[in-house]
Design a protein around this motif. Structure first.
Motif, PDB file in Angstrom:
ATOM      1  N   GLU A   1       0.818  -1.218   0.000  1.00  0.00           N
ATOM      2  CA  GLU A   1       0.000   0.000   0.000  1.00  0.00           C
ATOM      3  C   GLU A   1       0.851   1.267   0.000  1.00  0.00           C
TER       4      GLU A   1
ATOM      5  N   PRO B   1      -2.796   0.711   7.936  1.00  0.00           N
ATOM      6  CA  PRO B   1      -3.013  -0.243   6.853  1.00  0.00           C
ATOM      7  C   PRO B   1      -3.974   0.333   5.820  1.00  0.00           C
TER       8      PRO B   1
ATOM      9  N   THR C   1       0.761  -9.116  -3.468  1.00  0.00           N
ATOM     10  CA  THR C   1       1.090  -8.576  -2.145  1.00  0.00           C
ATOM     11  C   THR C   1       2.038  -7.382  -2.281  1.00  0.00           C
TER      12      THR C   1
ATOM     13  N   ALA D   1      -0.027  -4.601  -3.553  1.00  0.00           N
ATOM     14  CA  ALA D   1      -1.264  -4.331  -2.789  1.00  0.00           C
ATOM     15  C   ALA D   1      -2.513  -4.515  -3.641  1.00  0.00           C
TER      16      ALA D   1
ATOM     17  N   GLU E   1      -5.454  -6.523  -3.547  1.00  0.00           N
ATOM     18  CA  GLU E   1      -6.238  -7.477  -2.773  1.00  0.00           C
ATOM     19  C   GLU E   1      -7.625  -7.683  -3.356  1.00  0.00           C
TER      20      GLU E   1
ATOM     21  N   PRO F   1      -3.492 -15.995   4.819  1.00  0.00           N
ATOM     22  CA  PRO F   1      -4.247 -14.744   4.925  1.00  0.00           C
ATOM     23  C   PRO F   1      -3.350 -13.548   4.573  1.00  0.00           C
ATOM     24  N   ALA F   2      -3.996 -12.475   4.134  1.00  0.00           N
ATOM     25  CA  ALA F   2      -3.255 -11.323   3.613  1.00  0.00           C
ATOM     26  C   ALA F   2      -2.231 -10.778   4.603  1.00  0.00           C
ATOM     27  N   ASP F   3      -2.596 -10.712   5.871  1.00  0.00           N
ATOM     28  CA  ASP F   3      -1.653 -10.106   6.817  1.00  0.00           C
ATOM     29  C   ASP F   3      -0.406 -10.968   7.007  1.00  0.00           C
ATOM     30  N   VAL F   4      -0.563 -12.283   6.914  1.00  0.00           N
ATOM     31  CA  VAL F   4       0.621 -13.158   7.032  1.00  0.00           C
ATOM     32  C   VAL F   4       1.487 -13.039   5.772  1.00  0.00           C
ATOM     33  N   ARG F   5       0.824 -12.958   4.622  1.00  0.00           N
ATOM     34  CA  ARG F   5       1.597 -12.752   3.392  1.00  0.00           C
ATOM     35  C   ARG F   5       2.398 -11.460   3.485  1.00  0.00           C
ATOM     36  N   ARG F   6       1.784 -10.417   3.998  1.00  0.00           N
ATOM     37  CA  ARG F   6       2.490  -9.135   4.116  1.00  0.00           C
ATOM     38  C   ARG F   6       3.658  -9.238   5.083  1.00  0.00           C
ATOM     39  N   GLU F   7       3.466 -10.012   6.135  1.00  0.00           N
ATOM     40  CA  GLU F   7       4.539 -10.199   7.122  1.00  0.00           C
ATOM     41  C   GLU F   7       5.749 -10.871   6.457  1.00  0.00           C
TER      42      GLU F   7
END
Lengths: 565, 243
Positions: A399, B19, B87, B90, B92, B150-156
């Motif tokens: 983002e 976020p 990811t 961004a 989604e 899940p998206a947040d784990v991918r981002r991590e």
């Protein structure tokens, strides 16, 4: 008002008709269809490897003196109308994208960053800046105790700078730095993004001037006026930006030069006496050999050393002209970080040529800064993919990347060119991997020295000062390098250089190195103009030595001229 | 005064850790942007295609209308790497720019970038190993594929990759920072060579043979869209407690 200022834009060069030989309705080079051709078995007076800034100017000059010349060019003979697009990703055909290995502590990215291919060379995708070197660049060792002295001075090159500036032609304001001079064409209008930079610079006492760029500002034969579309680095579809393709190739062809495109030189061959006999090259998948009385290598700082290193023989087991292990050494790049700044208004930095304004106020050594030599400041105008690279380099993805990208039109970008010093261990060697022709690919190792790091850090701090004074709301930074210089440098002795002051290899009497790789230092100026001026001077030297006996059939006289030069 | 994009409050460095996209982004009204958000709701670069030269028009329209099929990666790699590309960019939600399709096409055609770090494998091999490394990371979270996370784990995980913070497995023989450089170079080129992304950021596009004439601060060509800030009236009233 000086005469030169009064005449701005009114006078073209008397001894180069390229601008008139172009077609006003199409961008391709009209003379191509009727171009003279030579047989491989025909011993031409001069065979040039590489049709870029160095090779094309040399060919154009000597063709006018009656030399029979073939230029081998690895890349295609582009037609800008059909082969080029107004698109960043679509410009990949302009870049040297065959593999090379990069190493050292500070590896230098190649490809689209600094390596072109095709008739016109890397100038097809340079941004357009055409500054001269300063007189000090030719004697940095004497003046500052760093780098190297050239075996020639600025003053020997000055007349050729003026000639080439008239041929490109160069547009810009009167230049106060180095050897003060003015330009044949008036400065271009400046866009909003550059105006912001100029305001900030002025506020901290830094003077910036408009130009110098190789883009006519007015009429110039059949070269159309710039349309400020901003895709200079992606190849000028307009024919407004100067590159050898439009400034020297048309005149060279009109004077009998054959430019053999899609021809990759793989070896310079020698006879048992240690003289060049010609060049082996691959065209259309077939290996061929072109005979020549004299060979000039002009493949830029990676390919010139690579070709010589690959040209091994019993007499030259370490590569041609490499008896002293000098080929490939002292390759330089300029430290070229960008710092971008954010402002409330929209500035749309994609408009206009990226090179708009520049400053050479910090070019010379100032001991108070704690390092030798200096840097220049220039505007750059990254397009979307380039801008995304900036944002990512500053640490943003996901983002955050998208938001800084959406903010694109609020940003303006300044870059610098820091003079990094020549070092023997920064060099081109041959890697183990082979290319499709079975030729070892090049490896470039690069590591900065302490002076280099101090220079870059100081220069960056100046950019932040400018943006702070201009009222920037945010900044983004990217570390990068620009240009390639050196690799087969000229000098005063074979122990520390590859060629002499007339570009002739110390070890091979009829081998010349006629491109950017011959430069011992690089200043903090873009190298294109100096590369062209050097070839212009070299041609003068060769013609003077050949006269008056040289004629269109004078291969013997040509050999004598090169040997005597 | 209503907020707008003149102020920098929406920029990532000014809203650390927040976020999602910043509030105030309008929906696209003309043309398409990735996820239909953007700054220039009425700017549609593709509406200008009739003004472009033939060579450019052919290339850019083909990019939009005929995304290349996946030929270089196998199905498993493709699923993992498509999730990786989305990811990094961004993406989604639909509409998405098919980033991996362009990357795959480049690698399939052997159109590499002209350099390779000493000690690193060929870029094509780097991509395959990155796919394996991402799936290895997914297994640490109890799932078999990065794409299933899940998206947040991918981002991590992508965050750790960006910071050079991955080790073990493929990363023992391939420095993550160098691999990050290789893959992001192609991802960014694929995403920001797409006209939908140009719409989102207000880029004028090819502009040949026509060119640009209005270059000053705050100026735009008649056909270039202007920036807009959009406030949802219902949410705004509730937020400010206004009547």
């Amino acid at each position: 008002m000086s005469l030169q200022t009064r005449l701005k834009g009114a006078v073209g060069p008397p001894d180069n008709d390229s601008r008139h030989l172009l077609d006003p309705h199409a961008r391709g080079i009209p003379g191509r269809a009727a171009m003279r051709t030579f047989d491989d078995a025909d011993e031409v007076d001069l065979l040039i490897v590489g049709c870029g800034a160095g090779g094309a100017v040399l060919a154009q000059r000597l063709a006018r003196a009656g030399w029979r010349i073939v230029v081998l060019e690895k890349g295609p003979f582009f037609d800008p109308d059909s082969d080029w697009v107004s698109d960043e990703e679509g410009a990949r055909s302009l870049y040297w994208t065959e593999n090379r290995v990069i190493g050292g502590e500070d590896p230098v990215e190649l490809g689209q960053n600094n390596s072109g291919v095709g008739v016109g060379g890397t100038m097809l995708h340079y941004a357009g800046y055409t500054p001269r070197f300063h007189p000090s660049d030719f004697e940095t060792h004497t003046r500052d105790g760093v780098g190297a002295d050239w075996p020639l001075s600025y003053w020997e090159l000055k007349a050729h700078y003026e000639r080439v500036e008239a041929e490109l032609p160069v547009a810009g304001q009167d230049w106060p730095w180095g050897d003060p001079h003015s330009y044949p064409h008036s400065a271009h209008p400046v866009g909003g993004a550059a105006e912001r930079a100029q305001d900030g610079a002025r506020a901290v006492g830094i003077e910036m001037r408009v130009g110098p760029v190789g883009i006519p500002s007015g009429t110039f034969g059949n070269r159309p006026h710039c349309i400020y579309r901003g895709f200079c680095i992606q190849g000028c579809k307009v024919n407004a930006k100067a590159s050898p393709l439009v400034t020297h190739v048309p005149d060279a062809i009109a004077h009998g030069v054959e430019i053999r495109a899609d021809s990759m030189a793989t070896r310079v061959e020698v006879d048992e006496r240690g003289r060049c006999t010609g060049v082996t090259y691959v065209k259309g998948g077939r290996e061929r050999f072109q005979r020549a009385a004299v060979v000039a290598v002009a493949g830029y700082s990676i390919e010139t050393p690579r070709l010589l290193l690959n040209s091994t023989s019993r007499r030259f087991p370490k590569g041609l002209a490499n008896g002293e292990d000098q080929v490939g050494r002292y390759v330089m790049v300029q430290g070229a970080p960008h710092v971008a700044a954010r402002f409330p208004d929209l500035m749309r930095m994609y408009k206009g040529p990226p090179p708009q304004i520049s400053s050479e106020q910090f070019y010379e050594t100032d001991e108070r800064r704690g390092f030798a030599r200096g840097f220049s400041i220039q505007t750059v105008g990254p397009l979307p993919i380039g801008w995304a690279g900036h944002v990512l380099a500053d640490g943003h993805w996901g983002e955050a990347l998208r938001e800084y990208m959406r903010d694109y039109n609020h940003w303006t970008t300044l870059g610098m060119l820091c003079e990094l010093l020549p070092r023997a261990e920064n060099r081109v060697t041959l890697a183990g991997e082979l290319d499709l022709n079975g030729m070892p690919i090049a490896r470039l190792d690069y590591t900065q020295c302490d002076n280099d790091r101090k220079n870059i850090a100081y220069a960056k701090s100046k950019l932040y000062e400018i943006w702070e004074a201009a009222g920037a709301q945010d900044t983004l930074e990217i570390d990068r390098y620009a240009h390639l210089v050196g690799g087969c440098r000229m000098g005063t002795s074979p122990e520390e250089s590859v060629v002499d002051r007339d570009h002739r290899a110390w070890e091979v009497p009829n081998l010349l190195v006629a491109d950017t790789s011959a430069m011992p230092t690089q200043g903090s100026a873009n190298p294109a103009l100096t590369t062209m001026a050097l070839s212009s001077r070299l041609a003068d030297r060769l013609v003077a030595k050949a006269a008056p006996s040289a004629s269109a059939t004078g291969a013997v006289a040509v050999r004598r001229a090169v040997a005597a030069a | 005064m209503a907020p707008d994009f003149r102020e920098p409050h929406h920029l990532p460095k000014h809203r650390a850790g927040a976020p999602g996209p910043p509030p105030g982004l309008p929906r696209q009204r003309r043309g398409t942007t990735p996820q239909m958000r953007g700054r220039y709701p009425d700017h549609d670069v593709l509406a200008r295609a009739g003004h472009w030269d033939a060579a450019t028009r052919r290339l850019v329209l083909d990019r939009v209308e005929n995304p290349p099929p996946i030929r270089f990666f196998d199905a498993r790699e493709a699923s993992t790497l498509a999730a990786f590309c989305d990811t990094v960019c961004a993406q989604e939600a639909e509409p998405r720019i098919p980033v991996l399709a362009y990357v795959d096409d480049k690698l399939h055609g052997g159109r590499l970038d002209g350099y390779q770090h000493a000690g690193m494998p060929d870029d094509r091999e780097v991509w395959r190993r990155v796919a394996r490394g991402l799936d290895d990371a997914a297994r640490e979270h109890g799932l078999d594929s990065f794409a299933a996370l899940p998206a947040d784990v991918r981002r991590e995980i992508v965050g750790a990759f960006a910071d050079g913070d991955l080790s073990g497995g493929v990363w023992d023989h391939m420095p993550p920072d160098k691999a990050w450089g290789v893959v992001t170079r192609s991802v960014l080129a694929a995403f920001y060579s797409h006209p939908w992304a140009w719409n989102e950021i207000g880029f004028g596009g090819p502009a040949y043979p026509q060119g640009y004439a209005r270059m000053g601060v705050g100026q735009r060509e008649g056909w270039e869209g202007d920036e807009a800030f959009e406030v949802d009236p219902v949410g705004d009233v509730l937020e400010r407690g206004a009547e």
